[in-house]
Design a protein around this motif. Sequence first.
Motif, short mmCIF file in Angstrom:
data_model
loop_
_atom_site.label_atom_id
_atom_site.label_comp_id
_atom_site.label_asym_id
_atom_site.label_seq_id
_atom_site.Cartn_x
_atom_site.Cartn_y
_atom_site.Cartn_z
N THR A 1 74.69 50.82 32.98
CA THR A 1 73.55 50.86 32.45
C THR A 1 72.70 50.73 33.83
OG1 THR A 1 73.97 48.19 32.47
CG2 THR A 1 74.49 49.30 30.48
N LEU B 1 64.84 52.61 31.83
CA LEU B 1 65.56 53.04 31.12
C LEU B 1 64.03 53.42 29.89
CD1 LEU B 1 67.53 54.38 29.01
CD2 LEU B 1 68.62 51.94 28.27
N LYS C 1 62.87 56.93 28.57
CA LYS C 1 62.51 58.16 27.51
C LYS C 1 61.02 57.49 26.98
CE LYS C 1 66.60 54.44 25.89
NZ LYS C 1 66.98 54.06 24.32
N PHE D 1 71.66 58.90 29.63
CA PHE D 1 70.41 57.75 29.21
C PHE D 1 70.20 58.00 27.91
CE2 PHE D 1 66.81 60.32 31.57
CZ PHE D 1 66.09 59.84 29.85
#
Length: 144
Positions: free
Chosen positions: A7, A13, A17, A144
């Motif tokens: 992860t 992350l 995004k 992701f």
Amino acid sequence: MNTFGHTLDPIVLAELKQQVYDIVGCAIKVHQEMGPGLNEYMYQEAFAIALQKAEIPFIREYPFKVTFMGEEINHQHKMDFFVNDRVDFECKAVECLCDEHRQQLWNYMRLTGTEIGILYNFAPHKDQVEKYYYDKQEKEIFAF
């Protein structure tokens, strides 16, 4: 090289995004308005228009050189789109994305050091999008 079990840090992350949100939004708009089943070239044209309208900087058919043992390979490779000076966007118009498509994107990311890659398939009724992050230090690619 491809690590899908690990992860990403939540902060990384969230930033990834954020980087792809508007770009993927343009692709979704193209798919909604153009519909499925057209050829890849038509989707590329429409995607370029969508990026222009959204004022997202890009280079279409971005050329890059590859070196081997310190020597430049003469063949010129081209990404479909290089967006925001940081995202490799590869357009497909196929029945289904496959490992060959992913490997092409991953190779481009690795060879150019591009941290973010988007593989987008416009052809099916339900569009397909895959987003990847290349950790240059670890030399691993994360979905992701």
